[in-house]
Design an enzyme around this catalytic site. Structure first.
Site, PDB file in Angstrom:
ATOM      1  N   SER A 207       7.607   6.987 -50.246  1.00 12.75           N
ATOM      2  CA  SER A 207       8.588   6.269 -51.067  1.00 12.75           C
ATOM      3  C   SER A 207       9.498   5.462 -50.159  1.00 12.75           C
ATOM      4  CB  SER A 207       9.431   7.249 -51.885  1.00 12.75           C
ATOM      5  OG  SER A 207      10.539   6.599 -52.482  1.00 12.75           O
TER       6      SER A 207
ATOM      7  N   TYR B 133      15.251  14.673 -52.818  1.00 14.60           N
ATOM      8  CA  TYR B 133      14.041  13.846 -52.877  1.00 14.60           C
ATOM      9  C   TYR B 133      13.930  12.933 -51.657  1.00 14.60           C
ATOM     10  CZ  TYR B 133      10.677  10.378 -54.587  1.00 14.60           C
ATOM     11  OH  TYR B 133       9.601   9.533 -54.724  1.00 14.60           O
TER      12      TYR B 133
ATOM     13  N   LYS C 142      11.055  12.791 -48.617  1.00 14.72           N
ATOM     14  CA  LYS C 142      10.246  11.622 -48.286  1.00 14.72           C
ATOM     15  C   LYS C 142      10.428  11.204 -46.829  1.00 14.72           C
ATOM     16  CE  LYS C 142       8.076  11.207 -52.151  1.00 14.72           C
ATOM     17  NZ  LYS C 142       6.612  11.404 -52.209  1.00 14.72           N
TER      18      LYS C 142
END
Length: 263
Positions: free
Chosen positions: A144, A160, A164
């Site tokens: 991402s 999150y 990543k």
């Protein structure tokens, strides 16, 4: 892509979005596709759709990637039934729309388990499968833009972004290990900006009507990411794409304010 026809691909998180679209394109390209996710009914629907559209079979298998034993069972089945896995698309992922400072520990663990640890386990098993057969392989880590530019994302996404960034580092480490072991395995990290998928819609539904929020927001489609997997598989054996960062082309997008960032 022809060089991978007849080979075996494993797609995690294949029940919707990027995973489902990637499974379709791989099957269309002549690969034997194992599609795994928690929602078996969705996988069966995907298999039926692919069978109807391309007249090819894929193999739907229920698998919760938070459970290592379920991952190992998939790889064992692949070895016994199809000879092993040649291409791995580490697509399974989860995001939680909550701030770290008020978040639940179970959410932290879930994000790291799915986005990082499961990816490491699957990558390890792919490498062992390829090494055992003295074959060639390819790993795609669906990363991402959050794994490169976390400061651009001002809405709460728990850990999150941290997960990543871990994917970015893990991909580099894996590539070095593969080179040192002299294995014929490529590894590519694909880092999209926002993609309109079921995961995004579910994660952000607490903000209101997601479709209304997304109107006018530059956003990618799941096929945009799946196309990059096919492109990677189409490169010659002497060429390796290490990292792809893909963002929406804002010049052709409406100019409404972005609800998820102050940038």
């Amino acid at each position: 892509m022809d060089q991978w026809a007849g080979k075996v691909a494993l797609v995690t998180g294949a029940s919707s979005g990027i995973g489902a679209e990637t499974a379709k394109l791989l099957a269309k390209g002549g690969m034997k596709v194992i599609a795994v996710a928690r929602r078996l009914e969705n996988l069966k629907e995907l298999a039926a759709s692919i069978k109807s559209e391309f007249n090819v079979q894929i193999y739907p298998i229920k698998c919760d990637v938070q459970q290592e034993e379920e991952i190992l069972k998939v790889f064992k089945w692949a070895e016994e039934e199809l000879g092993g896995v040649d291409v791995l698309i580490n697509n399974a992922g989860v995001v939680v729309n909550k701030p770290i400072i008020e978040g639940a520990t179970e959410d932290f663990r879930k994000i790291i388990d799915v986005n990082v640890i499961a990816m490491a386990i699957c990558s390890r098993e792919l490498v062992q499968s390829v090494k055992k057969r003295n074959a060639r392989g390819y790993i795609f880590n669906i990363n991402s833009i959050a794994g490169h530019y976390a400061d651009l994302i001002t809405m709460p996404i728990s850990v999150y972004a941290a997960s990543k960034y871990a994917v970015t580092g893990m991909t580099a480490s894996l590539r070095n290990e593969i080179i040192n072991a002299k294995l014929d395995i490529k590894i590519t990290s694909i880092s999209p900006g926002m993609v309109q998928t079921e995961m995004i819609e579910k994660a952000f539904e607490s903000l209101g009507d997601v479709q209304t929020l997304l109107e006018g927001v530059p956003i990618l489609k799941d096929k945009d990411i799946a196309d990059l997997v096919i492109y990677g598989l189409s490169t010659p054996r002497n060429a390796q794409i290490c990292e792809v960062i893909i963002t929406p082309h804002e010049a052709i997008a409406p100019k409404n304010p972005r609800p998820f960032s102050n940038q």
